[in-house]
Enzyme design. Structure first.
Site, mmCIF file in Angstrom:
data_model
loop_
_atom_site.group_PDB
_atom_site.id
_atom_site.type_symbol
_atom_site.label_atom_id
_atom_site.label_comp_id
_atom_site.label_asym_id
_atom_site.label_seq_id
_atom_site.Cartn_x
_atom_site.Cartn_y
_atom_site.Cartn_z
ATOM 1 N N ASP A 93 36.170 40.589 34.117
ATOM 2 C CA ASP A 93 35.289 39.537 34.640
ATOM 3 C C ASP A 93 35.989 38.169 34.564
ATOM 4 O O ASP A 93 37.094 38.058 34.044
ATOM 5 C CB ASP A 93 33.954 39.530 33.865
ATOM 6 N N HIS A 108 44.030 43.865 31.875
ATOM 7 C CA HIS A 108 43.494 44.969 32.684
ATOM 8 C C HIS A 108 43.124 44.508 34.104
ATOM 9 O O HIS A 108 42.372 45.192 34.799
ATOM 10 C CB HIS A 108 42.276 45.607 31.998
ATOM 11 N N CYS A 119 51.730 45.960 50.724
ATOM 12 C CA CYS A 119 52.642 44.817 50.529
ATOM 13 C C CYS A 119 52.432 44.111 49.193
ATOM 14 O O CYS A 119 53.083 43.111 48.925
ATOM 15 C CB CYS A 119 52.487 43.824 51.684
ATOM 16 N N CYS A 135 44.264 43.915 54.983
ATOM 17 C CA CYS A 135 44.990 42.972 54.126
ATOM 18 C C CYS A 135 45.246 41.692 54.925
ATOM 19 O O CYS A 135 45.714 41.752 56.069
ATOM 20 C CB CYS A 135 46.304 43.606 53.690
ATOM 21 N N GLY A 175 34.927 41.722 19.964
ATOM 22 C CA GLY A 175 34.120 42.550 20.867
ATOM 23 C C GLY A 175 34.890 43.663 21.547
ATOM 24 O O GLY A 175 34.651 43.946 22.716
ATOM 25 N N THR A 176 35.775 44.293 20.803
ATOM 26 C CA THR A 176 36.478 45.446 21.377
ATOM 27 C C THR A 176 36.441 46.617 20.392
ATOM 28 O O THR A 176 36.546 46.417 19.187
ATOM 29 C CB THR A 176 37.931 45.103 21.777
ATOM 30 N N SER A 177 36.278 47.827 20.940
ATOM 31 C CA SER A 177 36.165 49.011 20.083
ATOM 32 C C SER A 177 37.519 49.455 19.548
ATOM 33 O O SER A 177 37.591 50.285 18.651
ATOM 34 C CB SER A 177 35.526 50.162 20.870
ATOM 35 N N LEU A 202 30.047 43.108 16.813
ATOM 36 C CA LEU A 202 28.640 43.293 16.478
ATOM 37 C C LEU A 202 28.507 44.041 15.154
ATOM 38 O O LEU A 202 27.659 43.735 14.320
ATOM 39 C CB LEU A 202 27.971 44.078 17.614
ATOM 40 N N ALA A 219 28.303 38.130 19.286
ATOM 41 C CA ALA A 219 29.415 37.210 19.570
ATOM 42 C C ALA A 219 28.942 35.783 19.825
ATOM 43 O O ALA A 219 29.645 34.827 19.492
ATOM 44 C CB ALA A 219 30.199 37.730 20.780
#
Ligand code: OAD
Length: 233
Positions: A93, A108, A119, A135, A175-177, A202, A219
């Site tokens: 996001d 990512h 291209c 494109c 906030g990441t597993s 959390l 968070a």
């Protein structure tokens, strides 16, 4: 102090974006092999486009929360104290940018961008995407895909990320597993280099035992409080 922050889906959860592995998470509703692999895209591009069209709509309407704003404040104010923030996100996001962060490393990729398979041209794309779209650079139809990293693909900006990790005085995962590599391996890398490590989540993740310290709660509460404490030092 150089602070290296890695964020994951939990930082955007209170902005209404679903996480992947919590109860009711995206990967309990969708088969990631179908919608988040190059093989899935080759088999059924329309299914993958429909998944990312849905995610693009949700992302387009989401607003940054207090955690995104606090990290933008940290980026602005650390240099005045002789430090620097490196912000690496696994999130596709744009909420860190919308919250005011200027230099966000999207390892990512980004859901609101598309890439041409012919291209390699990358362009911003907020609307629905289909196999008929062309494109803007080479004109080929049917070769546009979301500019995100799928399972089995190599994450983006790894060289810069490892350089920045090597310069860090503090590593913080928010906030990441801690289940998807190579991001999940950054904490061990930092520890081997003797860098203190902090998990903000959390609740303690499966990777919690690897961290020196933990700060737990939503968070939108923990991140602003932590940023305040860093800037008050
Ligand atoms: P996960 O869904 O695996 O983990 C989300 C984490 O956020 C969990 O540890 C939750 O406890 C935490 N969390 C949830 N709500 C929170 C809140 N309000 N405040 C703080 N923490 C909260 O998401 P990621 O770790 O980001 O990759 O997933 C990593 C990668 O796996 C993603 O980038 C994506 C996914 O498959 C690709 O698509 C390649």
């Amino acid at each position: 102090m150089n602070i290296f922050v890695l964020t994951g889906a939990g930082v955007s959860a209170e902005s209404g974006l679903g996480t992947f592995r919590d109860a009711g998470g995206l990967w309990s509703m969708y088969d990631l092999r179908e919608v988040a692999t190059p093989e899935g895209f080759a088999r059924d591009p329309a299914r993958v486009h429909a998944f990312y069209n849905m995610r693009r709509r949700v992302h387009r309407d989401a607003r940054p929360n207090a955690a995104h704003h606090a990290l933008a404040r940290l980026e602005r104010e650390l240099p005045g104290r002789g430090g620097r923030l490196t912000l690496v996100t696994q999130n596709v996001d744009r909420l860190h940018e919308m919250g005011g962060s200027c230099d966000v490393i999207h390892m990512h990729g980004e859901a609101l961008k598309v890439r041409c398979l012919s291209c390699a041209h990358v362009e911003a794309w907020a609307d629905d995407l289909s196999a008929e779209d062309a494109c803007a650079a080479c004109g080929r139809r049917g070769g546009l895909r979301p500019d995100v990293v799928w399972f089995g693909e190599i994450p983006m900006h790894l060289e810069r990320i490892h350089d920045e990790l090597g310069r860090a005085d503090l590593f913080v995962a928010i906030g990441t597993s801690g289940t998807v590599y190579p991001a999940a391996g950054f904490v061990a890398h930092a520890r081997r280099a003797g860098v203190p490590t902090l998990e903000i989540n959390l609740e303690p993740s499966e990777a919690a035992p690897v961290f020196d310290q933990g700060l737990y709660g939503p968070a939108t509460e923990t991140v602003p409080a932590w940023v305040e404490s860093v800037l008050a030092r």
